[in-house]
Design an enzyme around this catalytic site. Structure first.
Site, PDB file in Angstrom:
ATOM      1  N   VAL A  14      48.281  64.672  56.512  1.00  0.00           N
ATOM      2  CA  VAL A  14      48.188  65.755  57.392  1.00  0.00           C
ATOM      3  C   VAL A  14      49.762  66.382  57.813  1.00  0.00           C
ATOM      4  O   VAL A  14      50.045  67.531  57.622  1.00  0.00           O
ATOM      5  CB  VAL A  14      47.111  65.598  58.465  1.00  0.00           C
ATOM      6  CG1 VAL A  14      47.514  67.096  59.326  1.00  0.00           C
ATOM      7  CG2 VAL A  14      45.946  65.542  58.038  1.00  0.00           C
ATOM      8  N   LYS A 105      40.654  64.732  66.028  1.00  0.00           N
ATOM      9  CA  LYS A 105      39.339  64.910  66.752  1.00  0.00           C
ATOM     10  C   LYS A 105      38.746  63.918  67.761  1.00  0.00           C
ATOM     11  O   LYS A 105      38.298  63.944  68.720  1.00  0.00           O
ATOM     12  CB  LYS A 105      38.320  65.182  65.620  1.00  0.00           C
ATOM     13  CG  LYS A 105      37.896  64.116  64.628  1.00  0.00           C
ATOM     14  CD  LYS A 105      38.514  64.409  63.224  1.00  0.00           C
ATOM     15  CE  LYS A 105      38.671  62.949  62.590  1.00  0.00           C
ATOM     16  NZ  LYS A 105      38.423  63.271  61.221  1.00  0.00           N
ATOM     17  N   GLY A 187      38.767  58.042  46.510  1.00  0.00           N
ATOM     18  CA  GLY A 187      39.320  58.506  47.614  1.00  0.00           C
ATOM     19  C   GLY A 187      38.906  59.641  48.275  1.00  0.00           C
ATOM     20  O   GLY A 187      39.392  60.134  49.501  1.00  0.00           O
ATOM     21  N   GLU A 190      36.683  56.669  53.010  1.00  0.00           N
ATOM     22  CA  GLU A 190      37.597  55.724  53.409  1.00  0.00           C
ATOM     23  C   GLU A 190      36.812  54.300  53.083  1.00  0.00           C
ATOM     24  O   GLU A 190      35.768  53.918  52.985  1.00  0.00           O
ATOM     25  CB  GLU A 190      37.391  55.657  55.016  1.00  0.00           C
ATOM     26  CG  GLU A 190      37.891  56.952  55.525  1.00  0.00           C
ATOM     27  CD  GLU A 190      39.234  57.181  55.901  1.00  0.00           C
ATOM     28  OE1 GLU A 190      39.948  56.144  55.742  1.00  0.00           O
ATOM     29  OE2 GLU A 190      39.931  58.432  56.111  1.00  0.00           O
ATOM     30  N   LYS A 205      33.567  66.348  66.565  1.00  0.00           N
ATOM     31  CA  LYS A 205      33.847  67.837  66.233  1.00  0.00           C
ATOM     32  C   LYS A 205      32.485  68.823  66.937  1.00  0.00           C
ATOM     33  O   LYS A 205      33.020  69.746  67.424  1.00  0.00           O
ATOM     34  CB  LYS A 205      33.694  67.962  64.809  1.00  0.00           C
ATOM     35  CG  LYS A 205      34.830  67.403  63.776  1.00  0.00           C
ATOM     36  CD  LYS A 205      34.591  67.283  62.393  1.00  0.00           C
ATOM     37  CE  LYS A 205      35.919  66.590  61.642  1.00  0.00           C
ATOM     38  NZ  LYS A 205      35.656  66.285  60.309  1.00  0.00           N
ATOM     39  N   GLY A 302      42.288  67.435  53.948  1.00  0.00           N
ATOM     40  CA  GLY A 302      43.164  67.756  53.115  1.00  0.00           C
ATOM     41  C   GLY A 302      44.604  68.299  53.818  1.00  0.00           C
ATOM     42  O   GLY A 302      44.613  68.629  54.555  1.00  0.00           O
TER      43      GLY A 302
HETATM   44  N1  HSE Z   1      36.673  62.208  57.565  1.00  0.00           N
HETATM   45  C1  HSE Z   1      36.502  63.661  57.645  1.00  0.00           C
HETATM   46  C2  HSE Z   1      35.591  64.467  56.642  1.00  0.00           C
HETATM   47  C3  HSE Z   1      37.915  64.182  57.639  1.00  0.00           C
HETATM   48  O1  HSE Z   1      35.071  63.344  55.831  1.00  0.00           O
HETATM   49  O2  HSE Z   1      35.421  65.418  56.784  1.00  0.00           O
HETATM   50  C4  HSE Z   1      38.385  65.387  58.299  1.00  0.00           C
HETATM   51  O3  HSE Z   1      37.989  65.283  59.556  1.00  0.00           O
END
Ligand code: HSE
Length: 423
Positions: A14, A105, A187, A190, A205, A302
């Site tokens: 980022v 976040k 990818g 995680e 969020k 991204g």
């Molecule tokens: N882990 C988050 C997602 C990335 O999968 O949307 C962005 O916050």
């Protein structure tokens, strides 16, 4: 021309995307917005990252104090992730009068009031467009464009990882564990997927979005949360046959001064605008009492999409004389204002013994708890058969009590899954 010095903390995906956009667009931003944004400092353990981005390695600071005390720095951009040390670094920068732009976040959702109190003391700005929905300008929409409205409802796909997994399960008829493994290899997920697949990320969020929507701070721990790990290929296939698509939704509703906030998988009718949001894409559907329905759609993660949100915050921040204090929400929602016993339609999948009276027994339990069946399906099979119920709108607590009783019925072998239906 107003000169604005930016320090970037974290030069990973980022932070790197942000630097790239800032370097590429510096002249355009100067021309179009009348501010000259220069990256004057950076913080990252890997010096080579600065070099790779085309930054002068001399701007790398040894620690946060160097950045806080640097008079050339006006805005500190935090792209480190994790709660600490990011939070302490933000507080240190705000205390020094630097404005903050963050994409973090979890840290922001958990620390917003504290950060806001420190920012208010020095008059510094606090900007967080990139925390929610990546490149979609949903925070700006909520803070700058909804003045005429009471927000009645938010329904959002704000986690790309889970949307990617559910999309592939839907398209391929594959199981959760197989798709997760593949998503990790590619990818898209995680190595430790818990924050995404268990709905924590969507919860952070949603806390930010619903606080802005209802102008009351909504603590993360008041949000009901369920992830996608129990969704099976079978549920998805049955849903498809009955006209539904499974999505992990973040939902906030306001009714008679009370609030519903929840993150969980839902069956959405396949014609719902959110049902066709696929892959790692995000979308936020908002209903205002004046404007009606609005939907934003875009990439929720991204380098460049998130960098886009950050650069928009930097330019916005740079052009303010004074900073609005949206986070000064003294009105904090408490558990008493949350509708825990919300209403929903439900899908319930059971395995039962194919014997006389089993449906009557289940129907009796539903009757006792005032749960009304809207659709039912039983497939032929052997001694043990699957049976699926859809209900009309029922109260969550009544449904939970009914399910617990159904689970104990002699001829019910297992409760395989329960999924709420949203329309
Ligand atoms: N882990 C988050 C997602 C990335 O999968 O949307 C962005 O916050």
């Amino acid at each position: 021309m107003k000169k604005v010095g930016v320090a970037v903390l974290g030069l990973g995906v980022v932070g790197g995307g942000t630097c790239k956009i800032l370097l590429d667009r510096r002249a355009r931003i100067r021309e179009e917005y009348g501010v000259d944004v220069e990256i004057v400092a950076a913080l990252d353990r890997v010096a080579q990252r600065a070099v790779d981005l085309g930054l002068n390695p001399n701007i790398l600071a040894a620690n946060i104090d160097e950045i806080a005390l640097n008079p050339k720095v006006d805005i500190v951009v935090e792209c480190m992730g994790g709660v600490e040390p990011a939070k302490s670094f933000m507080i240190r920068a705000l205390e020094a009068g630097k404005s903050i732009v963050t994409s973090n976040k979890e840290m922001f959702a958990k620390s917003w009031p504290e950060l806001e109190r420190v920012a208010a003391k020095t008059g510094a700005g606090l900007y967080y467009e990139a925390t929610t929905g990546g490149g979609m300008p949903i925070i700006r929409m909520m803070t700058q464009a909804m003045q005429a409205n009471n927000v009645l409802e938010i329904k959002a796909i704000i986690n790309g990882t889970t949307n990617y997994i559910l999309t592939r399960m839907t398209e391929e008829g594959a199981d959760y564990a197989d798709v997760l493994k593949d998503a990790q290899a590619l990818g898209f997920a995680e190595a430790n997927p818990v924050a995404d697949v268990e709905g924590y990320d969507s919860g952070y969020k949603l806390s930010i979005l619903s606080s802005l929507a209802f102008n009351k701070r909504l603590p993360v721990d008041l949000i009901y949360r369920e992830g996608i790990t129990k969704i099976t290929a079978k549920d998805i296939a049955i849903g498809k046959e009955m006209g539904f698509i499974v999505k992990l939704l973040a939902i906030a509703k306001q009714k008679d001064g009370k609030i519903e906030v929840r993150v969980h998988p839902v069956f959405l009718p396949k014609h719902h605008p959110l049902a066709s949001v696929n892959g790692a894409f995000n979308a936020v559907f908002v209903v205002g009492d004046a404007v009606g329905d609005i939907m934003l759609y875009g990439q929720g993660a991204g380098a460049l999409p998130t960098g886009s949100a950050i650069v928009s915050d930097i330019v916005f921040c740079a052009r303010q004389e004074t900073h609005a204090r949206y986070g000064e929400m003294n009105d904090v929602v408490d558990a008493g204002q949350i509708i825990a016993d919300f209403e929903s339609e439900y899908y319930l999948r059971l395995n039962v013994r194919d014997v006389s009276g089993v449906i009557a027994d289940i129907a009796n339990v539903f009757k006792k708890h005032h749960v009304s069946i809207s659709r039912m399906r039983q497939d032929e099979g052997g001694e043990i058969v699957p049976i699926v119920f859809f209900t009309h709108k029922s109260h969550e607590q009544a449904m939970s009590a009914a399910i617990e009783e159904i689970r104990k019925l002699h001829n019910v072998v297992s409760v395989e899954n329960v999924i709420r239906v949203e329309r």
